[in-house]
Design an enzyme around this catalytic site. Structure first.
Site, mmCIF file in Angstrom:
data_model
loop_
_atom_site.group_PDB
_atom_site.id
_atom_site.type_symbol
_atom_site.label_atom_id
_atom_site.label_comp_id
_atom_site.label_asym_id
_atom_site.label_seq_id
_atom_site.Cartn_x
_atom_site.Cartn_y
_atom_site.Cartn_z
ATOM 1 N N SER A 29 0.621 -1.472 -0.087
ATOM 2 C CA SER A 29 -0.166 -0.340 -0.222
ATOM 3 C C SER A 29 0.783 1.066 -0.394
ATOM 4 C CB SER A 29 -0.545 -0.090 0.942
ATOM 5 O OG SER A 29 -0.344 0.000 2.468
ATOM 6 N N GLY A 66 -2.067 -3.960 0.890
ATOM 7 C CA GLY A 66 -2.009 -5.373 1.934
ATOM 8 C C GLY A 66 -1.388 -6.551 1.660
ATOM 9 N N ASN A 95 3.803 -5.651 5.735
ATOM 10 C CA ASN A 95 2.818 -6.168 6.123
ATOM 11 C C ASN A 95 3.004 -7.265 6.546
ATOM 12 O OD1 ASN A 95 0.309 -4.802 5.627
ATOM 13 N ND2 ASN A 95 1.246 -5.104 3.199
ATOM 14 N N ASP A 179 -5.317 7.646 9.615
ATOM 15 C CA ASP A 179 -4.578 5.496 10.254
ATOM 16 C C ASP A 179 -3.216 5.182 10.986
ATOM 17 O OD1 ASP A 179 -2.879 6.198 7.418
ATOM 18 O OD2 ASP A 179 -4.219 4.226 6.861
ATOM 19 N N HIS A 182 -0.659 4.836 7.462
ATOM 20 C CA HIS A 182 -0.036 5.832 5.583
ATOM 21 C C HIS A 182 0.675 6.951 5.002
ATOM 22 C CE1 HIS A 182 -2.017 2.009 5.563
ATOM 23 N NE2 HIS A 182 -1.360 1.215 4.416
#
Length: 204
Positions: A29, A66, A95, A179, A182
């Site tokens: 991502s 992801g 991830n 979040d 990111h």
């Protein structure tokens, strides 16, 4: 027509222009413009920068939000066959850490991807990641160290930390989306600045 040493020479058709070298970015991502408007991520900025620098290179962004190193490894072979890249940028691993996957598995996947890209004739740039201190000092050191270990083993280029100057700045919260994972749009240029010096060395 021209005569060279008494021999009649008829010019043939102009040589076909060599297609631009392809740079394949295989990431997660952080490279797939998660939460950003299209065309504002660091990979899109890379393409614009290369055009501005008159570098004849085509950028293919094969990043998937992801994705893990296992996912990237499974996707890489068909991507190499389809795009025949001159350079492969591997930006995966974050991830794996978020999901608590074994570090040795992450390392093996990165090794396999690097080796596959090299065997396909591509130069490789490995983009490293770090995890926050709350993961524990030993784990954090082992995780960040595996990128340099793979790069050294396979003798490929390395960007130690994609989010340098972003995640480790004094006011890091201002560099991220809500979040806190990111980077926001304003941070994408810094991400590119972290990658570009090493990447330029690999562009034919």
């Amino acid at each position: 027509m021209a005569v060279v040493l008494g021999v009649l020479v008829v010019p043939g058709p102009a040589a076909a222009q060599k297609p631009p070298a392809t740079i394949l970015v295989v990431g997660d991502s952080l490279s797939a413009e998660y939460g950003l408007k299209r065309g504002s991520g660091w990979v899109a900025l890379l393409e614009k920068q290369l055009a501005s620098d008159r570098k004849t290179a085509k950028v293919v962004n094969a990043s998937v939000s992801g994705d893990t190193t296992s996912g990237g490894r499974s996707r890489l072979a068909p991507l190499l066959a389809q795009h025949k890249p001159a350079t492969v940028v591997i930006e995966l691993g974050g991830n794996d850490a978020l999901r608590g996957l074994p570090l040795d598995m992450t390392e093996k996947n990165l090794l396999a991807m690097t080796q596959a890209a090299k065997q396909a004739g591509a130069r490789v740039l490995l983009v490293g990641m770090q995890v926050p201190p709350n993961y524990g000092g030993a784990y954090a050191a082992s995780f960040s160290g595996l990128f340099s270990k793979v790069a050294k083993t396979e003798k490929v280029a390395l960007v130690p930390f994609l989010l340098k100057g972003i995640a480790d700045s004094d006011d890091s919260a201002a560099n991220f989306q809500a979040d806190r994972i990111h980077p926001n749009e304003q941070s994408q240029a810094r991400m590119l600045a972290n990658v570009l010096p090493e990447l330029k060395k690999l562009i034919p």
